[in-house]
Design an enzyme around this catalytic site. Structure first.
Site, PDB file in Angstrom:
ATOM      1  N   GLY A 125       6.814  -9.165  10.491  1.00 51.82           N
ATOM      2  CA  GLY A 125       7.204  -7.495   9.347  1.00 51.82           C
ATOM      3  C   GLY A 125       6.004  -7.472   8.439  1.00 51.82           C
ATOM      4  N   LYS A 158      -4.084   5.627   2.328  1.00 49.52           N
ATOM      5  CA  LYS A 158      -3.393   5.202   1.470  1.00 49.52           C
ATOM      6  C   LYS A 158      -5.151   5.068   0.068  1.00 49.52           C
ATOM      7  CE  LYS A 158      -0.542   0.881   2.567  1.00 49.52           C
ATOM      8  NZ  LYS A 158      -0.550  -0.009   2.480  1.00 49.52           N
TER       9      LYS A 158
END
Ligand code: ADP
Ligand code: ASP
Ligand code: MG
Length: 814
Positions: free
Chosen positions: A663, A681
């Protein structure tokens, strides 16, 4: 002597009538007048059947049958068989008269107010007769008395005016001579001096009881209903409403005038003069103390006693240049309404001399507009005054309290609370007694307005947040579990009542106005309806809760595109989805502006560094006047994980696979490995630093072979990684040869941003970055040489969920 009145719900069925009996029996031998309403719902049915009959619609017969059956069923249930037939034959004979009256209306195709009152009076006449027969059969010392023989009115059918002189004498004479302990009387009905049936207005049984209480100088008037007293707001709309234990006549009158239906407004007047106390009690919870209404002796106490509202209001405005300086316009305006028998619920404070604005019931609009346009026909013709302007579907909300006048700032607080919750105020008014402040708002905003005001004025600082969560995958499900665990703490320590009202995943969605159980949301969601983003938004919007927050835990572009809709309706948005903030600069800007305009925070702390407080810190730096000169950062937990674990003993393919399985990457790993995620980002950080940049302007020094970048499925992507293993090993070797580590670095300086793989030498702040950690260095005017450093776990569902949680708490403190 006492007067007790039982409302429609209190006598709705045999079970409830038995409760009434138990309450009455507690009075032992005390003499009482027992005033009863029609069985619950019967008055509405009587009005409905008479309307149908007068419209020559045969369906009136079905409604009549329903009325008949209800009464006959109560008789059969309550009255012992031996005397049932006598009672039944009287009831049936009344019902026959009713049928004949309705037939009349049907044949003529007309319903005069006089006939309507005659028909509707059967509700109370029947209920009081049946209850008195039941009491008698139970050996209570009871007798039936027809109120029409006591209460005399004029002929204003539908809402007749009482002739107190005659009525008082009738009541006094009757009760003086009569020796029964319990006198059972129908509420609501009266008679004109000619003996025709009249009624006292909807809800008028309270008034009947008050008239009798005042006439005989009763020691107390008890109003028994289906709630435990007068509440700080209508308990059906405001769950947190509390019962008020003691209130003054004036406050009760004001609250009921503005819609607190629990007491019919004219009720207070007769008892006020004689200072007879009123108690409101709950038939279904007789042990509850209820509300005591008396003269106000308490000049201190709470400033705001209650909040009420009247629906179905329209505003009428008369405007025009021709009104300036002409005396008598208001007189004509109000006289016209009065001649039409229209009552003005509210008169607003006119902003200038050339406008008059009043609130009246929606039902009166047509006749008011016609009459006013006619009265001012000359001025309208000569364009001195505009035709009457009407605005419908409004509601008045009012704050009421005797002690409000001695406190400043209440109206400011009221209006700013409404404003903050995006409730548009159409008009305001303050009573001359300063006992109320009212605002006219849209009908659709009522629940939100009442609840926000209630929160502000009555709920010791507890703020309710209503969450609507879309996406319950890895992050979303952890988020829900975290809130579930913290609910108690949030309430007790942070005074935040966080409720999750709606949840959706890509398959189903569910809503629960009482808050979805956070220990079992999976079941509620699985049993939900088919998911639909449009329907989800429409539901959130229609529920129109104050402090609504839409939480986006998806990575979906379509969801990101829906934020404007939410913000425009004052619904805050919290998201870990980076798409909105890293799409076109214009869209990002628009979202920020909407958030400001509609007072709805738009927060996305988790877009960079998961739960790390990076964006929040940046915001604080900027807000306090600092300027960002340079940002250097490792922002990809996924790439960090990959390069921290990759070396010459493992394959690049296996490490990426592991990262995906654990994950640490997006579902599509190319988003991380191509650098796109890091580009987004750094873009967000530069935008938050105040620079206008788009993603195309960011330089991306890609390390993946072109072929890997161009794959279109996870399988082909992983296959290409296998194929190019040697190139990855070479990257590793080159760095290792110079005792450096590979880090994927994002940088912003001199207005330019770039991302790419760098060899980081020993001693550098980035060198020892572990696992999936992120690090950001902010070089600012205040931190020119030694940067401000934020470092820590920058990926993973648990920390991302906690970052979303932190945003929710920020909204709570907003
Ligand atoms: P009854 O049939 O007993 O006369 P009503 O329906 O006329 O009862 O009045 C009771 C209802 O008034 C309550 O069920 C409640 O919904 C409504 N209500 C509105 N405002 C208030 C308030 N401030 N406090 C209590 N009840 C209120
Ligand atoms: N039955 C009448 C009504 O429903 C009067 C009352 O219940 O107070 O309006
Ligand atoms: Mg009532």
């Amino acid at each position: 002597m006492k007067v007790l009145k039982f409302g429609g719900t209190s006598v709705a069925n045999p079970e409830n009538i038995n409760r009434v009996k138990a309450i009455v029996q507690k009075e032992n031998d005390k003499k009482i007048a027992l005033v009863v309403s029609a069985f619950g719902g019967i008055t509405d049915l009587l009005l409905q059947t008479s309307q149908l009959a007068s419209n020559q619609n045969l369906a009136y017969k079905e409604v009549l049958t329903e009325i008949e059956n209800k009464h006959i069923a109560v008789v059969k249930d309550l009255i012992p068989v031996q005397i049932q037939s006598t009672v039944l034959s009287k009831v049936k004979s009344d019902l026959n008269v009713l049928e004949t009256l309705l037939e009349g209306a049907f044949l003529i195709g007309e319903l005069t107010p006089k006939l309507s009152d005659k028909i509707v009076s059967y509700g109370e006449l029947l209920s009081s007769f049946i209850i008195s027969e039941f009491f008698k059969s139970e050996r209570l010392d009871a007798v039936f008395k027809d109120s029409r023989a006591l209460i005399t009115t004029d002929e204003t059918y539908g809402k007749a005016n009482v002739n107190f002189k005659v009525t008082n004498k009738n009541c006094q004479d009757y009760f003086k001579t009569n020796t029964y302990q319990i006198n059972i009387l129908p509420g609501f009905v009266a008679a004109s001096s000619n003996g025709d049936s009249t009624t006292l207005g909807r809800g008028g049984s309270d008034y009947t009881a008050a008239i009798i209480a005042a006439a005989v100088g009763a020691e107390i008037l008890e109003i028994w209903t289906d709630v435990s007293g007068m509440y700080t707001a209508n308990p059906k709309l405001v769950k947190q409403a509390k019962c008020v234990s003691h209130i003054s006549y004036e406050e009760a009158m004001e609250l009921s005038h503005f819609g607190a239906k629990v007491l019919y407004p004219p009720t207070i007047q007769p008892v006020l003069n004689k200072e007879i106390p009123i108690v409101i009690k709950n038939t279904f919870k007789p042990e509850d103390p209820g509300t005591l209404i008396t003269k106000n002796n308490n000049k201190q106490g709470k400033t705001v006693r209650g909040i009420s509202h009247v629906g179905n209001i329209s505003l009428l405005s008369l405007e025009g240049p021709g009104m300036i300086g002409i005396p008598g316009i208001s007189k004509r305006f109000f006289e016209t309404l009065s001649l039409e028998g229209i009552s003005v619920v509210l008169i607003t404070q006119a902003s200038s001399e050339h406008s008059i604005c009043v609130g009246i019931s929606d039902d009166d609009v047509d006749s008011a507009v016609n009459a006013l346009n006619e009265a001012f026909a000359y001025e309208i013709e000569s364009r001195k005054i505009k035709p009457i302007i009407v605005e419908k579907d409004l509601t008045i909300v009012a704050l009421v309290g005797d002690n409000m006048k001695s406190h400043q700032g209440l109206s400011g607080k009221m209006f700013s609370t409404l404003g903050k919750n995006n409730v548009n105020i159409r008009a305001i008014a303050q009573g001359a007694s300063e006992r109320n402040i009212s605002a006219v708002i849209k009908k659709t905003d009522v629940k939100k307005a009442l609840n926000s005001l209630h929160e502000e004025f009555f709920e010791e600082n507890i703020k309710q947040l209503n969450l609507f969560v879309m996406g319950v995958g890895n992050v979303g499900s952890k988020f829900l579990n975290q809130i579930g665990k913290q609910t108690k703490y949030l309430k007790e320590e942070l005074k935040l009542n966080v409720r999750v009202i709606g949840i959706s995943n890509s398959r189903t969605m569910t809503f629960n106005e009482n808050g979805i159980s956070l220990s079992d949301w999976e079941t509620e969601l699985a049993n939900g309806e088919k998911a639909d983003k449009e329907v989800f938004f429409n539901t959130v919007n229609a529920l129109n809760y104050r402090n609504s927050v839409f939480v986006d835990n998806t990575a979906s572009e379509a969801v990101a595109e829906s934020y404007t809709k939410y913000l425009k309706n004052s619904i805050s948005v919290v998201t870990c989805n980076k798409i909105a903030c890293s799409s076109d600069y214009e869209y990002y800007k628009e979202l920020k502006q909407l958030a400001k305009k509609y007072n709805a925070p738009f927060l996305f702390e988790t877009n960079v560094g998961a739960g790390l407080p990076i964006i929040d810190t940046l915001k604080h730096l900027i807000a306090s006047g600092d300027k960002i000169n340079k940002i250097q950062a490792v922002l990809s937990g996924s790439l960090n994980f990959v390069f921290n674990n990759f070396n010459d003993t493992v394959t690049f393919h296996d490490i990426v696979k592991q990262a995906q399985e654990e994950g640490y990457t997006e579902p599509d790993p190319t988003i991380d490995l191509s650098g796109i995620d890091v580009m987004r980002k750094i873009l967000i950080l530069t935008r938050e630093s105040g620079h206008q940049l788009d993603i195309q302007q960011i330089e991306n020094d890609a390390f993946l072979p072109k072929e890997s970048l161009e794959t279109n499925s996870n399988d082909s992507f992983f296959a290409s990684l296998k194929k190019h293993e040697s190139s990855f090993q070479e990257l590793y070797k080159n760095a290792n040869d110079v005792e450096s580590k590979l880090k994927y670095v994002a940088q912003f300086e001199n207005g330019k941003a770039k991302v790419g793989l760098q060899q980081i030498p020993k001693g550098h702040d980035f060198y020892n970055l572990e696992g999936s950690d992120n690090i950001v260095l902010f070089y600012t005017e205040r931190y020119p040489n030694q940067p401000m450093i934020i470092k820590g776990a920058g990926a993973g569902a648990e920390v991302t969920a906690s970052g979303i949680f932190a945003d929710i708490i920020r909204i709570g403190n907003f």
